[in-house]
Enzyme design. Structure first.
Site, mmCIF file in Angstrom:
data_model
loop_
_atom_site.group_PDB
_atom_site.id
_atom_site.type_symbol
_atom_site.label_atom_id
_atom_site.label_comp_id
_atom_site.label_asym_id
_atom_site.label_seq_id
_atom_site.Cartn_x
_atom_site.Cartn_y
_atom_site.Cartn_z
ATOM 1 N N LYS A 135 63.185 100.624 -51.461
ATOM 2 C CA LYS A 135 63.353 100.634 -52.722
ATOM 3 C C LYS A 135 64.776 99.544 -52.944
ATOM 4 O O LYS A 135 65.772 99.750 -51.980
ATOM 5 C CB LYS A 135 63.885 101.809 -53.300
ATOM 6 C CG LYS A 135 62.878 102.868 -53.263
ATOM 7 C CD LYS A 135 61.922 102.619 -54.748
ATOM 8 C CE LYS A 135 60.948 103.652 -54.713
ATOM 9 N NZ LYS A 135 59.557 103.432 -55.402
ATOM 10 N N ASP A 163 60.399 96.906 -53.052
ATOM 11 C CA ASP A 163 60.136 97.477 -54.214
ATOM 12 C C ASP A 163 61.280 97.498 -55.227
ATOM 13 O O ASP A 163 62.296 98.191 -55.265
ATOM 14 C CB ASP A 163 59.436 98.872 -54.459
ATOM 15 C CG ASP A 163 59.004 99.266 -55.852
ATOM 16 O OD1 ASP A 163 58.903 98.299 -56.767
ATOM 17 O OD2 ASP A 163 58.503 100.357 -55.951
ATOM 18 N N GLU A 192 57.552 94.093 -54.394
ATOM 19 C CA GLU A 192 56.924 94.643 -55.700
ATOM 20 C C GLU A 192 58.047 94.323 -56.947
ATOM 21 O O GLU A 192 59.115 94.654 -57.093
ATOM 22 C CB GLU A 192 56.634 96.174 -55.599
ATOM 23 C CG GLU A 192 55.759 96.515 -54.517
ATOM 24 C CD GLU A 192 55.447 97.854 -54.275
ATOM 25 O OE1 GLU A 192 55.637 98.668 -55.233
ATOM 26 O OE2 GLU A 192 55.090 98.199 -53.144
ATOM 27 N N ASP A 215 52.719 96.180 -59.576
ATOM 28 C CA ASP A 215 52.467 97.552 -59.414
ATOM 29 C C ASP A 215 52.528 97.844 -60.996
ATOM 30 O O ASP A 215 51.628 98.204 -61.708
ATOM 31 C CB ASP A 215 53.763 98.064 -58.910
ATOM 32 C CG ASP A 215 53.745 99.570 -58.836
ATOM 33 O OD1 ASP A 215 52.836 100.260 -59.503
ATOM 34 O OD2 ASP A 215 54.544 100.293 -58.492
ATOM 35 N N LYS A 237 48.339 103.054 -58.327
ATOM 36 C CA LYS A 237 48.492 104.509 -58.188
ATOM 37 C C LYS A 237 47.690 105.200 -59.259
ATOM 38 O O LYS A 237 47.940 105.305 -60.471
ATOM 39 C CB LYS A 237 50.130 104.586 -58.816
ATOM 40 C CG LYS A 237 51.125 103.882 -57.886
ATOM 41 C CD LYS A 237 52.523 104.442 -58.484
ATOM 42 C CE LYS A 237 53.793 104.351 -57.755
ATOM 43 N NZ LYS A 237 54.011 102.740 -57.434
HETATM 44 O O1 LIG Z 1 54.543 103.347 -53.117
HETATM 45 C C1 LIG Z 1 54.982 104.039 -52.176
HETATM 46 O O2 LIG Z 1 55.056 103.692 -50.959
HETATM 47 C C2 LIG Z 1 55.657 105.362 -52.574
HETATM 48 C C3 LIG Z 1 55.570 105.761 -54.086
HETATM 49 C C4 LIG Z 1 56.545 105.221 -54.888
HETATM 50 O O3 LIG Z 1 57.279 104.315 -54.638
HETATM 51 C C5 LIG Z 1 56.394 105.479 -56.147
HETATM 52 C C6 LIG Z 1 56.112 107.046 -56.643
HETATM 53 C C7 LIG Z 1 56.229 107.329 -57.739
HETATM 54 C C8 LIG Z 1 56.719 106.527 -59.244
HETATM 55 C C9 LIG Z 1 56.944 105.345 -58.741
HETATM 56 C C10 LIG Z 1 57.180 104.783 -57.429
HETATM 57 C C11 LIG Z 1 57.525 103.234 -57.217
HETATM 58 O O4 LIG Z 1 56.727 102.407 -56.991
HETATM 59 O O5 LIG Z 1 58.507 102.988 -57.649
HETATM 60 MG MG LIG Z 2 57.157 100.330 -57.833
#
Ligand SMILES: O=C(O)CCC(=O)c1ccccc1C(=O)O
Ligand SMILES: [Mg+2]
Length: 324
Positions: A135, A163, A192, A215, A237
């Site tokens: 992240k 991300d 991302e 995403d 997702k």
């Molecule tokens: O994508 C992954 O590897 C884990 C999941 C994840 O990051 C996530 C999980 C729930 C809500 C938002 C996010 C995100 O992409 O930030």
């Molecule tokens: Mg994300």
């Protein structure tokens, strides 16, 4: 003869789980159980606070209505259903029809939200392709750039998935890129959603040569899978996107134009997460899914996640809120 049950669950989360602006102390949702003769299928309906537009109550309400029609009719139209409901019900139907293969891809991309040193250890232990998810955009962009650079230098074959969740302005994104040496940029499989708008993210990729992935954009109204310079992947997702069929369409469209499709978690319980691992193995073979979210929980539900020692609640311990 058809029958169905709706269970309600609440699972304790690790104390440090923050979703955008709020702490998530308890994960809440519904489990549907469909039966037809001696066949059974389960599905999880769990809107994610701050990400889903529907609440848990709204999803539960709609699930009961649709279960009612499933009991009576041959088919149920999920095209207008809330995403989490469409996902959970379609998954239960898929399992009931014995169409969800048993084999899962449990080799998930380790998620780093804390200490970078922990991630180095996990990556060194990882067989095959070394993919990790970090992240970014939470602290200083410069710090994120230095961390990414450090990982790529420590593990030259690493493929980072970063991300930013649309946190950066173009200037912040540039500050990040400045710290990732040009020869290291290939170590970033993709970043991302770097910027607040898709247009800014595309411009960022063009200027820096860093590949990006969609995403949030996948869930924007009117989104279509298309080839765009710098875009290499879409993140799916299912709890936020909708039915299994919609997710499969997205995967197919992505593959048709050479994009990677990554199945990712919305913090489902171990029951839903296991189904996502099976779905990922089936629909996106060879691609490491983004499912490293079991560590965010303090308990599992019904199905065990591989190598997870957390205590487990059985479905039979849950309250059945509706049945027919
Ligand atoms: O994508 C992954 O590897 C884990 C999941 C994840 O990051 C996530 C999980 C729930 C809500 C938002 C996010 C995100 O992409 O930030
Ligand atoms: Mg994300």
């Amino acid at each position: 003869m058809r029958s169905a049950k709706l269970y309600q669950y609440q699972l304790p989360m690790d104390s440090g789980v923050i979703l955008r602006t709020q702490r998530l102390a308890t994960r809440e949702g519904w489990i549907v159980e469909l039966r037809d003769g001696d066949k059974v299928g389960f599905g999880e309906i769990a809107p994610l606070p701050e990400f889903s537009h529907e609440t848990v109550e709204q999803a539960g309400q709609q699930a009961k209505q649709l279960l009612e029609s499933w009991i009576q009719a041959e088919t149920v139209d999920l095209s207008q259903a809330l995403p989490s409901v469409a996902f959970g019900l379609s998954m239960a139907m898929l399992e009931l029809a014995s169409e969800l293969p048993k084999k899962g891809n449990y080799l998930v991309a380790p998620l780093c939200s804390g200490d970078p040193d922990d991630l180095i250890v996990r990556l060194n232990e990882m067989p095959g392709e070394k993919v990790a998810k970090i992240k970014v955009g939470m602290y200083e962009a410069v710090r994120d750039g230095i961390v990414a650079n450090m990982f790529i230098e420590a593990i030259p074959e690493v493929r980072l998935r970063l991300d930013a969740n649309r946190k950066w302005t173009p200037i912040k994104a540039q500050q990040f890129a400045k710290y990732v040496k040009p020869e290291h940029r290939a170590g970033i499989a993709f970043l991302e959603e770097p910027c607040k708008t898709p247009e800014d993210s595309l411009a960022f990729s063009k200027e820096t040569g860093i590949n990006i992935a969609w995403d949030e954009t996948v869930r924007d109204e009117g989104f279509e899978v298309k080839a765009e310079p710098g875009v290499v992947a879409i993140i799916i997702k299912p709890t936020l996107v909708g039915s299994v069929q919609r997710c499969m369409d997205l995967v197919k469209q992505a593959h048709a134009i050479g994009l990677t499709a990554v199945i990712s978690s919305s913090m489902e319980s171990s029951l839903g997460l296991n189904q996502l691992a099976r779905f990922a193995e089936w629909q996106t073979p060879g691609v490491i899914p983004g499912l490293d979210t079991m560590q965010l929980f303090k308990a599992q539900l019904e199905t065990s996640w591989p190598d997870c020692d957390l205590p487990k609640t059985a479905l039979s311990d849950l309250e059945v809120v509706w049945q027919k």
